[in-house]
Design an enzyme around this catalytic site. Structure first.
Site, PDB file in Angstrom:
ATOM      1  N   LYS A 205       0.863  -1.187   0.000  1.00 47.14           N
ATOM      2  CA  LYS A 205       0.000   0.000   0.000  1.00 47.14           C
ATOM      3  C   LYS A 205       0.896   1.233   0.000  1.00 47.14           C
ATOM      4  O   LYS A 205       1.912   1.257   0.667  1.00 47.14           O
ATOM      5  CB  LYS A 205      -0.851  -0.011   1.277  1.00 47.14           C
ATOM      6  CG  LYS A 205      -1.752   1.182   1.461  1.00 47.14           C
ATOM      7  CD  LYS A 205      -2.467   1.130   2.817  1.00 47.14           C
ATOM      8  CE  LYS A 205      -1.633   1.720   3.929  1.00 47.14           C
ATOM      9  NZ  LYS A 205      -2.368   1.846   5.208  1.00 47.14           N
ATOM     10  N   ASP A 232      -4.727  -5.383  10.603  1.00 44.99           N
ATOM     11  CA  ASP A 232      -4.088  -4.067  10.685  1.00 44.99           C
ATOM     12  C   ASP A 232      -4.109  -3.655  12.146  1.00 44.99           C
ATOM     13  O   ASP A 232      -4.857  -4.226  12.944  1.00 44.99           O
ATOM     14  CB  ASP A 232      -4.856  -3.050   9.830  1.00 44.99           C
ATOM     15  CG  ASP A 232      -3.961  -1.909   9.348  1.00 44.99           C
ATOM     16  OD1 ASP A 232      -2.829  -1.782   9.862  1.00 44.99           O
ATOM     17  OD2 ASP A 232      -4.398  -1.143   8.468  1.00 44.99           O
ATOM     18  N   ASP A 236      -8.995   3.590  10.790  1.00 38.15           N
ATOM     19  CA  ASP A 236      -9.299   4.991  11.070  1.00 38.15           C
ATOM     20  C   ASP A 236     -10.463   5.405  10.161  1.00 38.15           C
ATOM     21  O   ASP A 236     -11.625   5.224  10.504  1.00 38.15           O
ATOM     22  CB  ASP A 236      -8.020   5.805  10.832  1.00 38.15           C
ATOM     23  CG  ASP A 236      -8.212   7.283  11.056  1.00 38.15           C
ATOM     24  OD1 ASP A 236      -9.284   7.695  11.505  1.00 38.15           O
ATOM     25  OD2 ASP A 236      -7.266   8.052  10.764  1.00 38.15           O
TER      26      ASP A 236
HETATM   27  C1  R5P Z   1      -1.350   2.859   8.852  1.00 37.28           C
HETATM   28  O1  R5P Z   1      -0.169   2.727   8.586  1.00 37.28           O
HETATM   29  C2  R5P Z   1      -2.100   1.967   9.763  1.00 37.28           C
HETATM   30  O2  R5P Z   1      -1.510   0.723   9.934  1.00 37.28           O
HETATM   31  C3  R5P Z   1      -3.516   1.770   9.267  1.00 37.28           C
HETATM   32  O3  R5P Z   1      -3.464   1.113   8.033  1.00 37.28           O
HETATM   33  C4  R5P Z   1      -4.196   3.086   9.103  1.00 37.28           C
HETATM   34  O4  R5P Z   1      -4.193   3.758  10.320  1.00 37.28           O
HETATM   35  C5  R5P Z   1      -5.609   2.913   8.636  1.00 37.28           C
HETATM   36  O5  R5P Z   1      -6.122   4.180   8.323  1.00 37.28           O
HETATM   37  P1  R5P Z   1      -7.398   4.314   7.399  1.00 37.28           P
HETATM   38  O6  R5P Z   1      -8.459   3.435   7.998  1.00 37.28           O
HETATM   39  O7  R5P Z   1      -7.744   5.781   7.476  1.00 37.28           O
HETATM   40  O8  R5P Z   1      -7.020   3.906   6.020  1.00 37.28           O
END
Ligand code: R5P
Length: 329
Positions: A205, A232, A236
């Protein structure tokens, strides 16, 4: 004489638990595990938004634990934590431990572009300056966050609890594979895969800007005709997980399970999650999920409590016993 000897052996006083308003249910569950009540305190917000804290009884000489998650409302919760810590310090508490199930700003952990802060370091400094002698964290975004504190602490993970749960469901899964949502999570993902004896795959990603938009690029590993467990540390906005689910589905995944420790679920994340072809969302209570958001995921949401984990660590810290031996370390 006997009374003095007994007193001399006791380095800290009794356990005293205090909680901010960030996660009242989790705080109560921790108190139930520890078998110590949450101590009375007032937290008042004045019309000018300044906060005021008053303890109902003395904490002098006691072994104090301040339980406060720093999810939304982030700045209010953070200030409550800092003010509680300072209040206890000024009240001459014997030892103060900041118990922070979810640490805000942990994602701001490096200067990865010019003219940006390392806010996780700033938050760690503030916690120390406010009066914490120790800290307890659960899965801060990156390991290096521990190094931002110069006080000792216990950094725990919710993934043992989640792995236990996944193991209990494993017989229902067909050829499960653990897939990490990004390469930064590869090591923890590998631990989950090892715990449930499943292979691992990774999503590459790349974030393209600072505006919380992410772009999932490709899957490294086999997902076709397999049940996929996407893991994960936090969800967020849901952007990463939406892309990850779509990607593994395009690549032929069967059932998809989504796992994270911290259900931050900001903005309209839950609406986006609810629309996904996901069999189950598995998370913990480091961040409280409001009832109106839980309803959207209905019985597809499983929340595993970290209360016993934190409660046991508090008891062991108080008794001066190893925490590592809880995990055979
Ligand atoms: C980022 O490096 C974290 O591991 C999560 O992938 C991230 O916090 C997820 O954020 P969102 O749900 O806004 O994509």
């Amino acid at each position: 004489m006997a009374r003095n000897d007994q007193h001399a052996m006791k380095v800290y006083g009794d356990i005293k638990l205090y909680a901010g308003t960030g996660s009242p249910e989790l705080a109560q569950k921790i108190a139930d595990y520890v078998k110590a009540p949450l101590c009375g305190r007032d937290i008042i917000q004045f019309p000018n938004e300044n906060l005021f804290v008053k303890l109902h009884s003395s904490a002098r000489g006691q072994d104090v634990y301040v339980i406060q998650t720093t999810s939304s409302p982030v700045h209010r919760n953070l200030m409550e934590l800092l003010i509680l810590l300072q209040t206890l310090k000024l009240d001459s508490a014997g030892r103060i431990t900041a118990v922070i199930p979810y640490l805000a700003y942990a994602r701001s952990d490096k200067k990865d572009q010019p003219r940006v802060p390392i806010t996780a370091r700033l938050v760690a400094d503030m916690i120390e300056v406010a009066g914490a002698d120790r800290y307890i964290l659960i899965d801060p975004h990156a390991g290096q966050v521990q190094g931002f504190f110069s006080i000792p602490g216990d950094v725990l993970t919710g993934f043992y609890l989640i792995s236990d749960y996944l193991r209990s469901r494993r017989s229902e899964m067909k050829d499960p594979v653990v897939v990490t949502v990004d390469l930064g999570f590869a090591k923890k993902g590998r631990n989950v895969a090892a715990n449930i004896e499943a292979p691992i795959a990774f999503i590459e990603k790349r974030r393209v800007a600072n505006d919380a938009k992410a772009q999932a690029l490709t899957v490294i590993g086999e997902v076709e005709n397999r049940d996929v467990i996407l893991v994960d540390d936090e969800i967020d906005t849901g952007g990463s997980i939406v892309q990850a689910v779509n990607l593994v589905k395009e690549r032929g995944a069967r059932n998809v399970y989504v796992v994270c420790v911290h259900p931050v679920f900001s903005a309209n994340a839950v609406d986006r999650l609810a629309a996904l072809p996901v069999k189950q969302f598995i998370t913990t209570d480091t961040v409280p999920i409001p009832a109106e958001k839980q309803i959207l995921l209905k019985d597809r949401l499983t929340v595993i409590s970290v209360s016993a984990l934190i409660g046991e660590v508090i008891l062991r810290a108080h008794q001066g016993r190893s925490v590592g031996e809880m995990f055979n370390e």
